[in-house]
Design a protein around this motif. Structure first.
Motif, short mmCIF file in Angstrom:
data_model
loop_
_atom_site.label_atom_id
_atom_site.label_comp_id
_atom_site.label_asym_id
_atom_site.label_seq_id
_atom_site.Cartn_x
_atom_site.Cartn_y
_atom_site.Cartn_z
N VAL A 181 -0.27 0.51 -10.28
CA VAL A 181 -1.49 0.32 -9.53
C VAL A 181 -2.25 -0.92 -9.93
CG1 VAL A 181 -3.94 1.09 -8.96
CG2 VAL A 181 -1.99 2.87 -9.20
N ASP A 234 0.66 -1.20 0.14
CA ASP A 234 -0.02 0.01 -0.17
C ASP A 234 0.95 1.22 -0.07
OD1 ASP A 234 -2.58 -1.25 0.14
OD2 ASP A 234 -2.13 -1.93 2.03
N ASP A 275 -2.15 10.65 -6.58
CA ASP A 275 -3.15 9.77 -7.08
C ASP A 275 -2.63 8.35 -6.66
OD1 ASP A 275 -4.60 11.62 -8.33
OD2 ASP A 275 -3.58 11.36 -10.25
N LEU A 276 -1.62 8.35 -5.97
CA LEU A 276 -0.98 6.94 -5.80
C LEU A 276 -1.41 6.62 -4.33
CD1 LEU A 276 2.64 6.42 -7.57
CD2 LEU A 276 0.68 5.09 -7.89
N LYS A 300 -8.62 -4.54 -8.61
CA LYS A 300 -9.26 -5.44 -7.60
C LYS A 300 -9.22 -7.06 -7.98
CE LYS A 300 -11.87 -1.89 -5.58
NZ LYS A 300 -13.12 -1.07 -4.99
N GLN A 325 -3.40 3.67 -2.65
CA GLN A 325 -3.39 2.58 -3.64
C GLN A 325 -2.60 1.16 -3.27
OE1 GLN A 325 -5.57 2.76 -6.11
NE2 GLN A 325 -5.56 4.48 -7.05
N ARG A 326 -3.21 0.25 -3.81
CA ARG A 326 -2.41 -1.08 -3.63
C ARG A 326 -1.47 -1.28 -5.17
NH1 ARG A 326 -4.03 -6.79 -4.46
NH2 ARG A 326 -5.53 -5.86 -5.82
N VAL A 327 -0.24 -1.37 -4.92
CA VAL A 327 0.64 -1.60 -5.98
C VAL A 327 1.67 -2.64 -5.90
CG1 VAL A 327 0.50 1.04 -6.29
CG2 VAL A 327 2.52 0.05 -4.71
#
Length: 317
Positions: free
Chosen positions: A123, A59, A67-68, A126, A71-73
């Motif tokens: 990114v 994360d 914007d990051l 889901k 986010q899950r990356v």
């Protein structure tokens, strides 16, 4: 923070949080995968000292790219200058000034936190769960084979080695319509190939005949290249995916006599790997041997190094 550190010996330790010099984006690691390169580092490969690990999902805690944040990356492992001749010519993965996550002059992801430049991050949708996300980096390396050779009318293609990377390469080649077979040593791993409609044989049953158009060496052993040379046809191609610490004298005369093409193959296209995982085109669940906690890291590395073991995943929670 907690971390798994190699400094001549492997140890679970407390370390300072990663400094800003490690990249402009702070990551909280969720999971990380142990790969053969991590094991080779503990045998002396690259003479590396520091936090291990380069396959991860995390994360974003903070970043100049707003914007990051949150986010899950996952992330590319080469930290590059963007200014040298290789970067400017489109070969930034070979940057003359690069560091490499958990491999060269940059602490890795077997820790609570890590840093990378925002430009390295992707990114994740889901549709890709954390287990699958850990496989993005090695799957990208598997896709690199397709970028480097034209499979076109190649009728005889062998993946040599039934380990973590070999089984990913085999699935990628199968999906590309390539008539691939896997040669390995472990009956349970070769059984996965049958499940995936990929031909396979035990190395004990193979008599090398210099008849393969392409041999992809994923053995992770110094002896793999010799076996590949015995399998490939004249003017065929050997793709080397193995990085090993052990040195071994080699007779390279067969390469000259048979005019063999040898291609080194390393990192690959993340976007292509992410798309394949999102589309459920690659079976990664069958490759997971065990999940272990970060504080079990020393034991986890020992487990990952045992013969026949596929992917061991470290969880940070």
């Amino acid at each position: 923070m907690r971390a798994l550190v190699f400094d001549k010996t492997l140890a679970f330790a407390k370390r300072p949080d990663p400094p800003a010099s490690g990249g402009d984006t702070l990551l909280k690691i969720r999971q990380a995968g142990i790969c053969s390169t991590d094991l080779e580092i503990c045998r002396g490969y690259m003479n590396y000292r520091g936090v291990l690990g380069h396959e991860f999902v995390a994360d974003v805690v903070s970043s100049p790219d707003k914007d990051l944040v949150g986010q899950r990356v996952c992330g590319e492992i080469n930290i590059v200058c963007g200014r040298c001749d290789l970067c400017l010519s489109g070969l930034s993965n070979h940057c003359r000034n690069r560091s490499v996550l958990g491999i060269l002059n940059h602490d890795g992801v077997f820790a609570d936190f890590a840093r990378l430049p925002a430009v390295n991050l992707h990114v994740l949708p889901k549709s890709i769960d954390d287990d699958a996300a850990v496989f993005v980096e090695p799957l990208a390396a598997a896709f690199q084979v397709l970028k480097q050779i034209n499979l076109g009318d190649r009728k005889w293609v062998t993946v040599l080695g039934d380990g973590r990377l070999g089984l990913l390469v085999a699935q990628v080649l199968r999906n590309a319509g390539c008539p691939v077979r896997v040669i390995g040593k472990h009956a349970d791993k070769l059984a996965l190939c049958e499940k995936w409609s990929i031909r396979s044989r035990s190395i004990a049953d193979i008599i090398p005949r210099h008849d393969q158009d392409v041999v992809v060496d994923c053995t992770g052993s110094a002896a793999g290249f010799e076996t590949a040379m015995a399998m490939v046809r004249p003017r065929g191609t050997i793709v080397l995916k193995s990085t090993v610490a052990q040195g071994k004298p080699l007779n390279l005369a067969p390469l000259v006599i048979d005019e063999i093409n040898v291609i080194g193959s390393r990192c690959g296209p993340f976007r292509q790997a992410i798309a394949a995982l999102a589309a459920k085109e690659i079976d990664i669940l069958s490759l997971i041997h065990r999940r272990m906690k970060l504080e079990q890291g020393v034991e986890a590395m020992a487990v990952a190094g045992r013969k026949g073991v596929l992917k061991v995943i470290l969880t940070m929670e």
